[in-house]
Every structure is written in structure tokens, then in C-alpha cells.
Design an enzyme around this catalytic site. Structure first.
Site, PDB file in Angstrom:
ATOM      1  N   TYR A 199      -9.896 -10.845  -6.399  1.00  0.00           N
ATOM      2  CA  TYR A 199      -8.929 -10.871  -7.495  1.00  0.00           C
ATOM      3  C   TYR A 199      -9.156 -12.051  -8.444  1.00  0.00           C
ATOM      4  CZ  TYR A 199      -6.595  -7.237  -4.890  1.00  0.00           C
ATOM      5  OH  TYR A 199      -6.322  -6.056  -4.238  1.00  0.00           O
ATOM      6  N   HIS A 232      -2.822   2.228  -6.130  1.00  0.00           N
ATOM      7  CA  HIS A 232      -3.831   1.181  -5.936  1.00  0.00           C
ATOM      8  C   HIS A 232      -3.826   0.226  -7.123  1.00  0.00           C
ATOM      9  CE1 HIS A 232      -5.508   2.985  -2.359  1.00  0.00           C
ATOM     10  NE2 HIS A 232      -5.726   4.110  -2.983  1.00  0.00           N
ATOM     11  N   HIS A 281      -4.063  -9.094   3.847  1.00  0.00           N
ATOM     12  CA  HIS A 281      -5.505  -9.129   4.076  1.00  0.00           C
ATOM     13  C   HIS A 281      -5.831  -9.921   5.342  1.00  0.00           C
ATOM     14  CE1 HIS A 281      -6.408  -8.527  -0.495  1.00  0.00           C
ATOM     15  NE2 HIS A 281      -6.239  -7.383   0.128  1.00  0.00           N
ATOM     16  N   ARG A 313       0.847  -1.177   0.000  1.00  0.00           N
ATOM     17  CA  ARG A 313       0.000   0.000   0.000  1.00  0.00           C
ATOM     18  C   ARG A 313       0.889   1.234   0.000  1.00  0.00           C
ATOM     19  NH1 ARG A 313      -2.115  -3.621   3.855  1.00  0.00           N
ATOM     20  NH2 ARG A 313      -4.222  -4.381   3.354  1.00  0.00           N
ATOM     21  N   LYS A 347      -1.992  -2.313   7.367  1.00  0.00           N
ATOM     22  CA  LYS A 347      -3.384  -2.050   7.725  1.00  0.00           C
ATOM     23  C   LYS A 347      -3.817  -2.991   8.843  1.00  0.00           C
ATOM     24  CE  LYS A 347      -7.868  -1.314   5.512  1.00  0.00           C
ATOM     25  NZ  LYS A 347      -8.608  -1.392   4.226  1.00  0.00           N
ATOM     26  N   ARG A 352      -1.039  -2.242  -6.748  1.00  0.00           N
ATOM     27  CA  ARG A 352      -1.363  -3.243  -5.729  1.00  0.00           C
ATOM     28  C   ARG A 352      -2.353  -4.274  -6.283  1.00  0.00           C
ATOM     29  NH1 ARG A 352      -1.568  -4.707  -0.451  1.00  0.00           N
ATOM     30  NH2 ARG A 352      -3.605  -5.174   0.473  1.00  0.00           N
TER      31      ARG A 352
END
Length: 281
Positions: A262, A227, A253, A136, A163, A230
Site C-alpha cells: 500500500y 476489494h 495481515h 474482507r 483469513k 479494502r
């Protein structure tokens, strides 16, 4: 309350709501449109869900997209809650699912060529590290020199506070390793520990990194962002057959549902599917 009184009361309450200025403007506009449509004599207190169901159909008859319909229903729902009519139970529209926007193979080639031709080795390292690690933008900006470990044959990059404050360690692709190594050799003097710095020696901001990636894309006619890089990383992993659990770990994630996006078809996939149909004769 008549329509004008409802709108006035809502606008007063909206002004005090903990919402962004853009959200307030959008809600005010959509609620005004709803109240203008609202039939005379319609009672939101007793017929709320029937009224909103009819309004949803009105929006659909006007050929509004599912996302637009839902945004209007969100605003009307906020109106009902604000004025004490309760939360509506009318369903929202189903949104067609698609994979996140990723670079197509030809676009990937263009981007990689652009990164290779970057004037600064720093910009080349940012582009290739983003492409081959899927970090990110905030993670790229937060990297320190010690977070990247390089040797002649391999390398790793460590994200300490991703994150959700998640930690992960990623192996470096040879091209990314080479680019980062070149940048470390060229890196101008700075007392900062930051991997990526500006000309004044300070840590490069997320915004500056975004601008660098956008420029790398723009120079070869691509509209993209960090983005996009990524999403390209995640899409490439899934399409080469990497186990979804491994992809989730590498992407940082916490939920597999985020990673499964994806594997969904892209707009390009749909075009290829139609183009592949046989032609008579």
C-alpha cells in the site's frame, strides 16, 4: 517424441491434472503455441533451459507484456514436468510493482455520496463499514449483531475468524457507527443473528454484498468491488502516516510484506509526477 506426440501426451495428462477447467484450457493453448514455435530438432530433454530462454525472447520480441510472458513460461514449465523433462530454471520476467487498486480522493467522495443516498440503510451500512474498516467481503458477510458494539461516542467491530482464522478488533469510524446504528434500527425481523440479512431474513451472502457495493459504485460511474474498498482503506491509512505494523494489524495481515504494497506508487501517482514537471516558458 515429435511435436504432435508431445502435444497428445501432454493433453492426456493435463486432462487428469488437479487443475481448474480454465487453467487447463489456458495451459493447453499456450503449450500448443510453444510446440508450434519449437524449432525442428530442438531437444527439450537436454537443451530445455536454452530452448525456453529463446522462447521467452521470442515472446518479448512479439511485444508481449511481462505478465503474459510469465503465464506462457508457466505453461511450458508444466509441460516439461508432465513429460519428465524436469523443472526449467529459466527466469521469469520482472513485474512492475504498484499499489493495489484503490479509489482516488475524488472517487472516494463520489462513493461516499452514493452510499449516503442508498435507498436501504442496510446498503449504506455495508458501503460505509467496508470503506472505513477494510473488512474482507467474507468477513462482512460473517458478522453477527453481537460483533458490533455501539455507544453514543464510540464503537467496535470484531472479526472472529478472518483469513488464516485470525481475530481482530477495530474501532468504528463515526460515519460507519452512525450507518450501522441506523441499519439496526431499520433491520426487519429475523431469527438470524446475522448483522446483514436479506428480505427473507437469511444471512446476506458474500456475493450479495459484492453486488451491493458494485451497484453503489456503478450509480456514480465507478468500476469497483469490495476489494477496492479494502484497498482504499489500507492506502488511506498508509498515506496518512499510520505505522505499518498498526496497518497490518487492522488489515488482518499476517505478513508485513502484504501491507507494504500500500506504500507503492499507483498509476495515478505516476501521472501526477509527470504532470508536475516544469514546462519551459
Amino acid at each position: 517424441m515429435n511435436k504432435e506426440e508431445k502435444l497428445t501426451a501432454y493433453q492426456l495428462a493435463l486432462g487428469k491434472a488437479p487443475l481448474s477447467a480454465n487453467t487447463k484450457r489456458a495451459y493447453a493453448s499456450r503449450v500448443a503455441a510453444f510446440l508450434e514455435w519449437l524449432p525442428e530438432g530442438a531437444d527439450l530433454a537436454s537443451d530445455r533451459d536454452f530452448v525456453i530462454r529463446d522462447y521467452r525472447q521470442h515472446l518479448k520480441d512479439g511485444h508481449r507484456s511481462p505478465s503474459t510472458v510469465n503465464s506462457h513460461l508457466d505453461a511450458v514449465g508444466h509441460l516439461c514436468l508432465t513429460l519428465g523433462f524436469g523443472a526449467p530454471s529459466a527466469r521469469h520476467e520482472h513485474l512492475p510493482q504498484a499499489s493495489p487498486r484503490a479509489l482516488e480522493p475524488k472517487e472516494q467522495t463520489l462513493f461516499l455520496r452514493s452510499a449516503e443516498k442508498a435507498d436501504l440503510s442496510r446498503d449504506r451500512a455495508i458501503g460505509l463499514l467496508g470503506f472505513y474498516s477494510g473488512l474482507r467481503v467474507a468477513e462482512l458477510a460473517a458478522l453477527n449483531i453481537e460483533d458490533v458494539v455501539l455507544s453514543a461516542r464510540k464503537g467496535t467491530v470484531t472479526v472472529w475468524h478472518g483469513k488464516g482464522d485470525r481475530h481482530r478488533e477495530l474501532p468504528l469510524h463515526p460515519e460507519a457507527r452512525k450507518a450501522v446504528n441506523e441499519w439496526l434500527g431499520d433491520r426487519w425481523f429475523s431469527e438470524s443473528d446475522a448483522l446483514f440479512i436479506n428480505r427473507r431474513g437469511g444471512r446476506l451472502s458474500s456475493r450479495s454484498i459484492c453486488e451491493i457495493v458494485v451497484q453503489l459504485g456503478t450509480s456514480v460511474g465507478l468500476e469497483m468491488s469490495t476489494h477496492t474498498l479494502r484497498h482504499t482503506f489500507g492506502t488511506n491509512l498508509v498515506r496518512q502516516g499510520t505505522d505499518i505494523v498498526i496497518v497490518a494489524e487492522m488489515m488482518g495481515h499476517s505478513r508485513l510484506e502484504s501491507t507494504r504494497r500500500y506504500s507503492l506508487p499507483s498509476a495515478g501517482d505516476r501521472v501526477k509526477a509527470i504532470a508536475g514537471l516544469p514546462v519551459e516558458g
